[in-house]
Design a protein around this motif. Sequence first.
Motif, short mmCIF file in Angstrom:
data_model
loop_
_atom_site.label_atom_id
_atom_site.label_comp_id
_atom_site.label_asym_id
_atom_site.label_seq_id
_atom_site.Cartn_x
_atom_site.Cartn_y
_atom_site.Cartn_z
N MET A 1 6.58 -3.40 4.44
CA MET A 1 7.81 -2.94 4.00
C MET A 1 8.13 -4.06 2.90
O MET A 1 8.33 -5.19 2.77
N THR A 2 8.35 -3.19 1.60
CA THR A 2 9.07 -4.03 0.42
C THR A 2 10.39 -3.46 0.36
O THR A 2 10.51 -2.41 -0.02
N LEU A 3 11.19 -4.48 0.44
CA LEU A 3 12.67 -4.17 0.41
C LEU A 3 13.42 -4.30 -0.82
O LEU A 3 12.95 -5.55 -1.60
N HIS A 4 13.76 -3.57 -1.58
CA HIS A 4 14.76 -3.67 -2.64
C HIS A 4 16.22 -3.39 -2.61
O HIS A 4 16.55 -2.15 -2.10
N ASP A 55 13.33 0.83 0.66
CA ASP A 55 11.74 0.78 1.03
C ASP A 55 11.00 2.18 0.36
O ASP A 55 11.21 3.21 0.96
#
Length: 153
Positions: A1-4, A55
Amino acid sequence: MTLHIRTDDLSGAATRQLIGSHLAGMYDTSPADSVHALGIDELQDPAITVWSAWDGEDLVGIGALHQPDATRGELKSMRVADDFRGTGAGRAILRHIVDEAKTRGIETLWLETGSEDFFAPARALYASEGFTECGPFGRYLPDPNSTFMTRTL
């Protein structure tokens, strides 16, 4: 997961739905007079900043910082979407808010969360990030359904 994580203006359907779910869950879990969660209108106060974590196209969670004055802040509306619980998203949102509070020169952070078993994971998260239990603060009164916590930055 890439969290912004980004500031949220509360206009998006996903954010509004998560806030609605958060409020409904609080009223399902706690007596009405012990619910201190904020709705959309209250979160639009100029003294409150709301962040949402994403995400990709999926809303992962939200968190807010109420800043009543130059040196104090209160965490509000921390909520991770059910599908993302246990992923570390709550910790990431919390750390983002703590970092932002430090940047703003806030010296102490405060929060209120529930005392019921349902809130044990939240209390554990806050404790693991340096928050300690304290008495009621601000406009809060003693309440057996509330746990109050603080952290010096």
